[in-house]
Design an enzyme around this catalytic site. Structure first.
Site, PDB file in Angstrom:
ATOM      1  N   ASN A 252       0.732  -1.223   0.070  1.00  0.00           N
ATOM      2  CA  ASN A 252       0.137  -0.011  -0.021  1.00  0.00           C
ATOM      3  C   ASN A 252       0.885   1.180   0.156  1.00  0.00           C
ATOM      4  O   ASN A 252       1.713   1.634   0.982  1.00  0.00           O
ATOM      5  CB  ASN A 252      -0.984  -0.082   1.209  1.00  0.00           C
ATOM      6  CG  ASN A 252      -1.973   0.748   1.149  1.00  0.00           C
ATOM      7  OD1 ASN A 252      -2.087   1.491   0.052  1.00  0.00           O
ATOM      8  ND2 ASN A 252      -2.917   0.865   2.084  1.00  0.00           N
TER       9      ASN A 252
ATOM     10  N   HIS B 213     -15.064  -4.572  10.222  1.00  0.00           N
ATOM     11  CA  HIS B 213     -14.745  -3.273  10.722  1.00  0.00           C
ATOM     12  C   HIS B 213     -15.711  -2.209  10.917  1.00  0.00           C
ATOM     13  O   HIS B 213     -16.372  -1.958   9.978  1.00  0.00           O
ATOM     14  CB  HIS B 213     -13.750  -2.469   9.616  1.00  0.00           C
ATOM     15  CG  HIS B 213     -12.127  -3.056   9.494  1.00  0.00           C
ATOM     16  ND1 HIS B 213     -11.248  -2.299   8.876  1.00  0.00           N
ATOM     17  CD2 HIS B 213     -11.844  -4.380   9.812  1.00  0.00           C
ATOM     18  CE1 HIS B 213     -10.241  -2.863   9.024  1.00  0.00           C
ATOM     19  NE2 HIS B 213     -10.350  -4.316   9.734  1.00  0.00           N
TER      20      HIS B 213
ATOM     21  N   ARG C 287     -14.117  -5.512  14.777  1.00  0.00           N
ATOM     22  CA  ARG C 287     -13.472  -4.628  15.366  1.00  0.00           C
ATOM     23  C   ARG C 287     -14.203  -3.238  15.362  1.00  0.00           C
ATOM     24  O   ARG C 287     -14.851  -2.892  14.350  1.00  0.00           O
ATOM     25  CB  ARG C 287     -12.114  -4.327  14.149  1.00  0.00           C
ATOM     26  CG  ARG C 287     -11.028  -3.394  14.645  1.00  0.00           C
ATOM     27  CD  ARG C 287      -9.956  -3.316  13.536  1.00  0.00           C
ATOM     28  NE  ARG C 287     -10.236  -1.928  12.855  1.00  0.00           N
ATOM     29  CZ  ARG C 287      -9.565  -1.375  12.030  1.00  0.00           C
ATOM     30  NH1 ARG C 287      -8.136  -1.780  11.764  1.00  0.00           N
ATOM     31  NH2 ARG C 287      -9.802  -0.430  11.309  1.00  0.00           N
TER      32      ARG C 287
ATOM     33  N   TYR D 295      -7.348   6.817  14.284  1.00  0.00           N
ATOM     34  CA  TYR D 295      -7.008   5.860  13.360  1.00  0.00           C
ATOM     35  C   TYR D 295      -8.640   4.799  13.099  1.00  0.00           C
ATOM     36  O   TYR D 295      -9.194   4.687  13.994  1.00  0.00           O
ATOM     37  CB  TYR D 295      -6.072   4.798  13.796  1.00  0.00           C
ATOM     38  CG  TYR D 295      -5.948   3.545  12.870  1.00  0.00           C
ATOM     39  CD1 TYR D 295      -5.502   3.539  11.580  1.00  0.00           C
ATOM     40  CD2 TYR D 295      -6.794   2.475  13.356  1.00  0.00           C
ATOM     41  CE1 TYR D 295      -5.830   2.620  10.725  1.00  0.00           C
ATOM     42  CE2 TYR D 295      -6.689   1.345  12.439  1.00  0.00           C
ATOM     43  CZ  TYR D 295      -6.312   1.194  11.177  1.00  0.00           C
ATOM     44  OH  TYR D 295      -6.391   0.493  10.423  1.00  0.00           O
TER      45      TYR D 295
ATOM     46  N   ASP E 160      -7.795  -1.851  17.172  1.00  0.00           N
ATOM     47  CA  ASP E 160      -6.388  -1.599  16.629  1.00  0.00           C
ATOM     48  C   ASP E 160      -5.811  -0.200  17.152  1.00  0.00           C
ATOM     49  O   ASP E 160      -6.501   0.785  16.816  1.00  0.00           O
ATOM     50  CB  ASP E 160      -6.714  -1.656  15.023  1.00  0.00           C
ATOM     51  CG  ASP E 160      -5.304  -1.457  14.427  1.00  0.00           C
ATOM     52  OD1 ASP E 160      -4.214  -1.577  15.254  1.00  0.00           O
ATOM     53  OD2 ASP E 160      -5.240  -1.804  13.343  1.00  0.00           O
TER      54      ASP E 160
ATOM     55  N   HIS F 108      -2.806   0.683  16.276  1.00  0.00           N
ATOM     56  CA  HIS F 108      -2.069   1.093  15.131  1.00  0.00           C
ATOM     57  C   HIS F 108      -0.782   1.542  15.618  1.00  0.00           C
ATOM     58  O   HIS F 108      -0.477   2.691  15.052  1.00  0.00           O
ATOM     59  CB  HIS F 108      -3.104   2.075  14.366  1.00  0.00           C
ATOM     60  CG  HIS F 108      -2.872   1.869  12.788  1.00  0.00           C
ATOM     61  ND1 HIS F 108      -2.129   2.728  12.028  1.00  0.00           N
ATOM     62  CD2 HIS F 108      -3.156   0.661  12.010  1.00  0.00           C
ATOM     63  CE1 HIS F 108      -2.130   2.350  10.802  1.00  0.00           C
ATOM     64  NE2 HIS F 108      -2.658   0.980  10.879  1.00  0.00           N
TER      65      HIS F 108
ATOM     66  N   GLU G   9      -4.875  -4.645  19.020  1.00  0.00           N
ATOM     67  CA  GLU G   9      -3.930  -4.929  17.993  1.00  0.00           C
ATOM     68  C   GLU G   9      -2.744  -3.756  17.987  1.00  0.00           C
ATOM     69  O   GLU G   9      -3.015  -2.461  18.264  1.00  0.00           O
ATOM     70  CB  GLU G   9      -4.761  -5.029  16.748  1.00  0.00           C
ATOM     71  CG  GLU G   9      -3.776  -5.021  15.478  1.00  0.00           C
ATOM     72  CD  GLU G   9      -4.733  -4.958  14.208  1.00  0.00           C
ATOM     73  OE1 GLU G   9      -5.861  -5.286  14.511  1.00  0.00           O
ATOM     74  OE2 GLU G   9      -4.069  -4.474  13.217  1.00  0.00           O
TER      75      GLU G   9
ATOM     76  N   GLU H  37       0.943  -6.973  11.395  1.00  0.00           N
ATOM     77  CA  GLU H  37       0.768  -6.864   9.881  1.00  0.00           C
ATOM     78  C   GLU H  37       1.582  -6.078   9.078  1.00  0.00           C
ATOM     79  O   GLU H  37       1.670  -6.529   7.803  1.00  0.00           O
ATOM     80  CB  GLU H  37      -0.558  -5.930   9.676  1.00  0.00           C
ATOM     81  CG  GLU H  37      -0.365  -4.498  10.413  1.00  0.00           C
ATOM     82  CD  GLU H  37      -1.795  -3.759  10.379  1.00  0.00           C
ATOM     83  OE1 GLU H  37      -2.697  -4.329  10.663  1.00  0.00           O
ATOM     84  OE2 GLU H  37      -1.687  -2.666   9.872  1.00  0.00           O
TER      85      GLU H  37
ATOM     86  N   ARG I 226      -0.282 -11.514  13.470  1.00  0.00           N
ATOM     87  CA  ARG I 226      -0.796 -10.739  12.268  1.00  0.00           C
ATOM     88  C   ARG I 226      -0.489 -10.863  10.777  1.00  0.00           C
ATOM     89  O   ARG I 226      -0.946 -10.173   9.849  1.00  0.00           O
ATOM     90  CB  ARG I 226      -1.243  -9.509  12.621  1.00  0.00           C
ATOM     91  CG  ARG I 226      -2.009  -9.093  13.883  1.00  0.00           C
ATOM     92  CD  ARG I 226      -3.450  -8.855  13.570  1.00  0.00           C
ATOM     93  NE  ARG I 226      -3.694  -7.596  12.765  1.00  0.00           N
ATOM     94  CZ  ARG I 226      -4.358  -7.579  11.628  1.00  0.00           C
ATOM     95  NH1 ARG I 226      -5.514  -8.722  11.495  1.00  0.00           N
ATOM     96  NH2 ARG I 226      -4.476  -6.548  10.826  1.00  0.00           N
TER      97      ARG I 226
ATOM     98  N   HIS J 265      -3.672 -10.322   8.745  1.00  0.00           N
ATOM     99  CA  HIS J 265      -4.325  -8.989   8.097  1.00  0.00           C
ATOM    100  C   HIS J 265      -4.969  -9.171   6.921  1.00  0.00           C
ATOM    101  O   HIS J 265      -4.570 -10.084   6.149  1.00  0.00           O
ATOM    102  CB  HIS J 265      -2.872  -8.314   7.851  1.00  0.00           C
ATOM    103  CG  HIS J 265      -2.904  -7.056   7.334  1.00  0.00           C
ATOM    104  ND1 HIS J 265      -2.046  -6.314   6.423  1.00  0.00           N
ATOM    105  CD2 HIS J 265      -3.951  -5.879   7.854  1.00  0.00           C
ATOM    106  CE1 HIS J 265      -2.543  -4.881   6.556  1.00  0.00           C
ATOM    107  NE2 HIS J 265      -3.798  -4.624   7.013  1.00  0.00           N
TER     108      HIS J 265
ATOM    109  N   ASP K 106      -6.379  -3.438   1.138  1.00  0.00           N
ATOM    110  CA  ASP K 106      -5.183  -2.896   0.342  1.00  0.00           C
ATOM    111  C   ASP K 106      -4.588  -4.406   0.378  1.00  0.00           C
ATOM    112  O   ASP K 106      -3.478  -4.366  -0.616  1.00  0.00           O
ATOM    113  CB  ASP K 106      -4.155  -2.031   0.790  1.00  0.00           C
ATOM    114  CG  ASP K 106      -3.891  -2.386   2.463  1.00  0.00           C
ATOM    115  OD1 ASP K 106      -4.695  -1.951   3.289  1.00  0.00           O
ATOM    116  OD2 ASP K 106      -2.797  -2.899   2.685  1.00  0.00           O
TER     117      ASP K 106
ATOM    118  N   GLU L  33      -9.037 -11.426   9.553  1.00  0.00           N
ATOM    119  CA  GLU L  33      -9.671  -9.861   9.249  1.00  0.00           C
ATOM    120  C   GLU L  33     -10.191  -9.985   7.951  1.00  0.00           C
ATOM    121  O   GLU L  33      -9.639 -10.477   6.677  1.00  0.00           O
ATOM    122  CB  GLU L  33      -8.742  -9.050   9.232  1.00  0.00           C
ATOM    123  CG  GLU L  33      -8.968  -7.339   8.898  1.00  0.00           C
ATOM    124  CD  GLU L  33      -7.730  -6.371   8.943  1.00  0.00           C
ATOM    125  OE1 GLU L  33      -6.546  -6.995   8.740  1.00  0.00           O
ATOM    126  OE2 GLU L  33      -8.132  -5.260   9.173  1.00  0.00           O
TER     127      GLU L  33
ATOM    128  N   TRP M  86       1.944   6.633  12.416  1.00  0.00           N
ATOM    129  CA  TRP M  86       0.554   6.680  11.850  1.00  0.00           C
ATOM    130  C   TRP M  86      -0.289   5.232  11.908  1.00  0.00           C
ATOM    131  O   TRP M  86      -0.550   4.632  12.306  1.00  0.00           O
ATOM    132  CB  TRP M  86       0.420   6.948  10.610  1.00  0.00           C
ATOM    133  CG  TRP M  86      -1.063   6.896   9.953  1.00  0.00           C
ATOM    134  CD1 TRP M  86      -1.934   7.864  10.228  1.00  0.00           C
ATOM    135  CD2 TRP M  86      -1.607   5.710   9.153  1.00  0.00           C
ATOM    136  NE1 TRP M  86      -3.244   7.426   9.754  1.00  0.00           N
ATOM    137  CE2 TRP M  86      -3.097   6.196   9.066  1.00  0.00           C
ATOM    138  CE3 TRP M  86      -0.951   4.470   8.771  1.00  0.00           C
ATOM    139  CZ2 TRP M  86      -3.706   5.478   8.269  1.00  0.00           C
ATOM    140  CZ3 TRP M  86      -1.816   3.826   8.128  1.00  0.00           C
ATOM    141  CH2 TRP M  86      -3.287   4.123   7.835  1.00  0.00           C
TER     142      TRP M  86
END
Ligand code: KDG
Ligand code: MG
Length: 401
Positions: free
Chosen positions: A37, A122, A147, A159, A209, A211, A235, A261, A282, A311, A315, A338, A401
């Protein structure tokens, strides 16, 4: 069974995907997902310039030998670009082998260990009420695991907040810079899960998550504060470059931890697994070296009672999702998969044998991976440069991020 040619297909049906198509002298072809991605063309170039000239002419049946040749033979080992390219070749070779023998890939991986694969969807919302309503919609559609992400008051970009049930972080053009506050997040998130449990009861599996945004001690605090709401997992609580830091989180909380992930190989996670510092790994097919390497990660995890949780964001193309489902249904220590359904434009380019029913998925019985690509439809959707966002703290400091 010689590999005669390889084609790298870069297309953007709703979002960017890089797909490898390997053809053999027998007229068979196999597909592999090579999507990284926001860095799609780097993998496409590595495949086209460096990998394909090395695999053309080789025996497609020698999957492990080709994997080792591409890994050890490059001298420059690991890294997301290299491992994604190797993964694409590996997936395509498993696809070819399944097609040549007339069986779905999971039958070559030891057969089914379960009837179907538990998946999570999600849900997100701008408020706790919206998030609760979104999670409830998933439960009504039959999902047994969801999630949940919620906007945080005072934080412009938390996020994982989508529009409706759709979430797509990569944006065309240059990367947007988002602002983040761990303090505001930590103060708010427990109330989200308290409300979810109060409104939706104890049975639904709830995941969250982080993140990679917290420090280890912040993550320990979050895990402890979520304990009354018994999450399925927390996560990526903190960046995992320093694997030993997970020990601190572990010592403070019984909330299960899922990580990986962004991992590319077993060397990114063996200390987490051997140290019993996580509950779910993951790593997934596309970014961790393909089916062959993911199976080795799963085997190490099995020894240490760590389960898989591949994961599966949008993407990762339908080729990757199919490959993950073949692994999921076969390995003994599967945990959860997921699942973000792909956009209708993506589904028009990739047809697939996998299916969703009552919160579970199955890879289907088609020979190989069970996914095909419509080359003409793909060509009608040209690549568009897109980036993942970046994050800064409120004072302007660059953050994870
Ligand atoms: O490419 C990055 C996304 O796949 C990632 O942000 C999604 O964290 C993610 C998840 O858990 O699906
Ligand atoms: Mg994640």
């Amino acid at each position: 069974m010689r590999i005669t040619s390889g084609k790298v297909i870069v297309c953007s049906p709703g979002r960017n995907f890089v797909t490898l198509k390997l053809e053999t002298e027998d007229g068979l072809y196999g597909l592999g997902d090579a999507t990284l991605n926001g860095r799609e063309l780097a993998v496409a170039s590595y495949l086209g310039e460096h990998v394909l000239p090395l695999v053309e002419g080789r025996d497609a049946r020698r999957i492990e030998d080709i994997w080792q040749f591409l890994y050890k033979g490059a001298y420059w080992r690991r890294g997301p670009v290299t491992m994604t390219a190797i993964a694409a070749v590996d997936m395509a070779l498993w696809d070819i082998k399944g097609k040549s023998l007339g069986v779905p890939v999971y039958q070559l991986l030891g057969g089914a260990s379960r009837d179907a694969v538990l998946v999570y969807g999600h849900a997100s919302g701008a408020t706790i009420a919206e998030t609760t309503a979104a999670v409830a919609r998933y439960a009504h559609r039959g999902y047994k695991a969801v999630r949940a992400q919620c906007s945080v008051p005072g934080v412009t970009h938390a996020y994982g907040i989508g529009s409706g049930d759709h979430y797509e972080p990569a944006k065309t053009g240059l990367a947007p810079e988002e602002r983040w506050s761990s303090e505001r997040y930590l103060a708010f998130v427990p109330a989200v899960f308290e409300a979810l449990r109060r409104e939706l009861g104890p049975d639904l599996h709830l995941l969250h998550d982080v993140h990679h945004r917290l420090t280890p001690i912040e993550a320990a605090r979050l895990g402890r504060s979520l304990e009354p709401h018994h999450l399925f997992w927390m996560e990526d609580p903190t960046p995992a470059e320093d694997q030993d830091r997970f020990r601190l989180i572990r010592q403070h909380t019984t909330t299960p931890i899922a990580v990986g992930e962004v991992f590319n190989s077993v060397f990114d996670c063996h200390r987490l697994i051997e140290g019993h510092l996580i509950d779910y790994i993951r790593a997934t097919v596309t970014h961790a070296g393909g089916i062959s390497h993911l199976r080795k990660i799963a085997a190490l995890a099995e020894v240490h009672q760590v389960r898989t949780g591949c994961h599966g964001a949008t993407d990762l193309s339908p080729v990757s999702l199919a490959a993950a489902l073949h692994v999921d249904v076969s390995v003994h220590n599967f945990g959860i998969q997921e699942y973000m359904p792909h956009a209708p434009e993506t589904e028009r380019v990739f047809s697939h044998a996998y299916s969703f029913e009552e919160g579970t998925m199955h890879p289907g019985e088609a020979p190989g991976l069970g996914v095909d690509i419509d080359d003409v439809a793909a060509a009608a959707c040209p690549y568009r440069r897109a980036y993942l966002p970046t994050a800064r703290l409120e004072d302007g400091t660059v953050h994870d991020w």
